[in-house]
Motif scaffolding. Sequence first.
Motif, PDB file in Angstrom:
ATOM      1  N   GLY A  14      47.403  59.296  26.580  1.00  0.00           N
ATOM      2  CA  GLY A  14      46.398  59.011  27.145  1.00  0.00           C
ATOM      3  C   GLY A  14      45.869  58.958  28.652  1.00  0.00           C
ATOM      4  N   GLY A  15      44.700  59.099  28.878  1.00  0.00           N
ATOM      5  CA  GLY A  15      44.584  58.858  30.191  1.00  0.00           C
ATOM      6  C   GLY A  15      44.479  57.374  30.809  1.00  0.00           C
ATOM      7  N   SER A  16      44.440  56.926  31.996  1.00  0.00           N
ATOM      8  CA  SER A  16      44.679  55.671  32.339  1.00  0.00           C
ATOM      9  C   SER A  16      43.282  54.739  32.129  1.00  0.00           C
ATOM     10  CB  SER A  16      44.834  55.775  33.998  1.00  0.00           C
ATOM     11  OG  SER A  16      43.699  56.366  34.623  1.00  0.00           O
ATOM     12  N   LYS A  17      42.313  55.654  32.028  1.00  0.00           N
ATOM     13  CA  LYS A  17      40.935  54.653  31.744  1.00  0.00           C
ATOM     14  C   LYS A  17      41.101  54.156  30.389  1.00  0.00           C
ATOM     15  CE  LYS A  17      35.995  54.943  31.653  1.00  0.00           C
ATOM     16  NZ  LYS A  17      34.812  55.720  32.037  1.00  0.00           N
ATOM     17  N   ALA A  18      41.541  55.165  29.265  1.00  0.00           N
ATOM     18  CA  ALA A  18      41.573  54.864  27.881  1.00  0.00           C
ATOM     19  C   ALA A  18      42.920  53.865  27.710  1.00  0.00           C
ATOM     20  CB  ALA A  18      41.979  56.293  26.973  1.00  0.00           C
ATOM     21  N   LEU A  19      44.020  54.027  28.521  1.00  0.00           N
ATOM     22  CA  LEU A  19      45.076  53.131  28.265  1.00  0.00           C
ATOM     23  C   LEU A  19      44.842  51.608  28.420  1.00  0.00           C
ATOM     24  CD1 LEU A  19      48.272  53.259  28.014  1.00  0.00           C
ATOM     25  CD2 LEU A  19      48.386  53.327  30.239  1.00  0.00           C
ATOM     26  N   LEU A  20      43.995  51.317  29.669  1.00  0.00           N
ATOM     27  CA  LEU A  20      43.611  50.081  30.080  1.00  0.00           C
ATOM     28  C   LEU A  20      42.249  49.623  29.248  1.00  0.00           C
ATOM     29  CD1 LEU A  20      44.689  50.052  33.561  1.00  0.00           C
ATOM     30  CD2 LEU A  20      45.937  49.144  31.714  1.00  0.00           C
ATOM     31  N   GLU A  21      41.776  50.287  28.269  1.00  0.00           N
ATOM     32  CA  GLU A  21      40.491  49.865  27.716  1.00  0.00           C
ATOM     33  C   GLU A  21      40.605  48.482  27.049  1.00  0.00           C
ATOM     34  OE1 GLU A  21      37.144  51.846  24.753  1.00  0.00           O
ATOM     35  OE2 GLU A  21      39.060  52.735  24.979  1.00  0.00           O
ATOM     36  N   HIS A  22      39.648  47.859  27.266  1.00  0.00           N
ATOM     37  CA  HIS A  22      39.453  46.345  26.608  1.00  0.00           C
ATOM     38  C   HIS A  22      40.571  45.297  27.378  1.00  0.00           C
ATOM     39  CE1 HIS A  22      36.896  47.865  23.913  1.00  0.00           C
ATOM     40  NE2 HIS A  22      37.453  48.708  23.392  1.00  0.00           N
TER      41      HIS A  22
ATOM     42  N   HIS B  35      40.002  44.233  20.227  1.00  0.00           N
ATOM     43  CA  HIS B  35      39.620  45.564  19.733  1.00  0.00           C
ATOM     44  C   HIS B  35      40.630  46.714  20.448  1.00  0.00           C
ATOM     45  CE1 HIS B  35      36.130  43.761  17.852  1.00  0.00           C
ATOM     46  NE2 HIS B  35      35.976  42.899  19.044  1.00  0.00           N
ATOM     47  N   SER B  36      41.343  46.058  21.456  1.00  0.00           N
ATOM     48  CA  SER B  36      42.384  47.093  22.113  1.00  0.00           C
ATOM     49  C   SER B  36      42.984  47.962  21.161  1.00  0.00           C
ATOM     50  CB  SER B  36      43.026  46.487  23.397  1.00  0.00           C
ATOM     51  OG  SER B  36      44.050  47.311  23.810  1.00  0.00           O
TER      52      SER B  36
ATOM     53  N   THR C 218      51.758  25.691  39.343  1.00  0.00           N
ATOM     54  CA  THR C 218      50.775  26.221  38.137  1.00  0.00           C
ATOM     55  C   THR C 218      50.995  27.818  37.925  1.00  0.00           C
ATOM     56  OG1 THR C 218      48.942  26.523  39.537  1.00  0.00           O
ATOM     57  CG2 THR C 218      49.215  24.270  38.369  1.00  0.00           C
ATOM     58  N   ASP C 219      50.531  27.995  36.565  1.00  0.00           N
ATOM     59  CA  ASP C 219      50.929  29.553  36.115  1.00  0.00           C
ATOM     60  C   ASP C 219      49.526  30.261  36.000  1.00  0.00           C
ATOM     61  OD1 ASP C 219      53.823  28.795  36.110  1.00  0.00           O
ATOM     62  OD2 ASP C 219      53.197  27.766  34.467  1.00  0.00           O
ATOM     63  N   TYR C 220      48.574  30.008  36.825  1.00  0.00           N
ATOM     64  CA  TYR C 220      47.484  30.896  36.820  1.00  0.00           C
ATOM     65  C   TYR C 220      47.138  31.619  37.978  1.00  0.00           C
ATOM     66  CZ  TYR C 220      46.508  28.490  32.340  1.00  0.00           C
ATOM     67  OH  TYR C 220      46.741  27.988  31.105  1.00  0.00           O
ATOM     68  N   TRP C 221      48.150  32.188  38.519  1.00  0.00           N
ATOM     69  CA  TRP C 221      47.942  33.128  39.586  1.00  0.00           C
ATOM     70  C   TRP C 221      47.453  34.542  39.428  1.00  0.00           C
ATOM     71  CZ3 TRP C 221      49.289  32.363  45.016  1.00  0.00           C
ATOM     72  CH2 TRP C 221      49.708  31.156  45.473  1.00  0.00           C
ATOM     73  N   TYR C 222      47.726  35.022  38.073  1.00  0.00           N
ATOM     74  CA  TYR C 222      47.479  36.415  37.727  1.00  0.00           C
ATOM     75  C   TYR C 222      47.381  36.376  36.302  1.00  0.00           C
ATOM     76  CZ  TYR C 222      47.674  41.592  38.074  1.00  0.00           C
ATOM     77  OH  TYR C 222      47.379  42.898  37.995  1.00  0.00           O
ATOM     78  N   ILE C 223      46.012  36.830  35.913  1.00  0.00           N
ATOM     79  CA  ILE C 223      45.858  36.560  34.312  1.00  0.00           C
ATOM     80  C   ILE C 223      45.538  37.734  33.802  1.00  0.00           C
ATOM     81  CG2 ILE C 223      44.034  35.593  32.744  1.00  0.00           C
ATOM     82  CD1 ILE C 223      43.644  33.210  34.696  1.00  0.00           C
ATOM     83  N   ILE C 224      45.922  38.159  32.687  1.00  0.00           N
ATOM     84  CA  ILE C 224      45.664  39.517  31.822  1.00  0.00           C
ATOM     85  C   ILE C 224      45.202  38.864  30.442  1.00  0.00           C
ATOM     86  CG2 ILE C 224      46.914  41.411  30.678  1.00  0.00           C
ATOM     87  CD1 ILE C 224      48.933  41.180  32.961  1.00  0.00           C
ATOM     88  N   ASN C 225      44.067  39.336  30.088  1.00  0.00           N
ATOM     89  CA  ASN C 225      43.409  39.127  28.821  1.00  0.00           C
ATOM     90  C   ASN C 225      43.235  40.503  28.143  1.00  0.00           C
ATOM     91  OD1 ASN C 225      43.120  36.527  29.044  1.00  0.00           O
ATOM     92  ND2 ASN C 225      41.139  36.543  30.261  1.00  0.00           N
TER      93      ASN C 225
END
Length: 239
Positions: free
Chosen positions: A186-194, A63-64, A52-59
Amino acid sequence: MAYTTEVLTESHVKSRSRGQRLATRLSLRCLSRFMVVLGLLSFVCLLVAIGTDYWYIINVSEHSHNFSASQSSHTGLWRVCHYESQCRPLVNPFKSAGNLTLSQMHIINLRAAFLLLLPLSVMIMVVSSVLGVIGLLARAHRLLLVTASLLMFGAMTTLSGVCTYVAYSTAGYREAVRLLLAQSQGGSKALLEHVDIRFGWSLALACLSLVGETLTGIALLAAAWRLSHGRAGREDQGL
């Protein structure tokens, strides 16, 4: 009078021996059923996890500002699937790069490692199940000991594969953030926001399979001990 006492003592010993043999058979029967059910569930869990293909999930949230929601994906061992498109094979992301860095080479090696370890664990489980059935039918405690050792080795292989995948995902995440930071102001925090990143239920199934393998190996050791103990008791009575 002495003769009567001797007969009663012999009868008591025989009845006690029959009771011990019956208890041994019942315990072995329960252990056998437990091992069959648990071993089968463990095998199915690992097989489903690998396929199956649910080892790693990115949502990615709608609003990103840095990514689009269409970049949400779930990844398996062999392919990556975007929610709004079809799945595609998971290839080496650094294939087009010229000179690979040490971190990139480390990620490639980790991927090769868990792709070897997890299928190897499935093969070990298949061999162990065959040996375990033969050992239970033949009541061969030495074969059960070998099977238990092999199954414990398979559990260690599964554990190594799962840990390697977690290390691979962590290293891949850090490398992706590094590359994105190099292209963004941008910073890493803003980059991965949402953006929500987590491990999926396929990895959870692999962990459940690991627990099942370990418990099955322990049950096999218990069955081998019961057979060995029962055989030693019968030999002592024969002497």
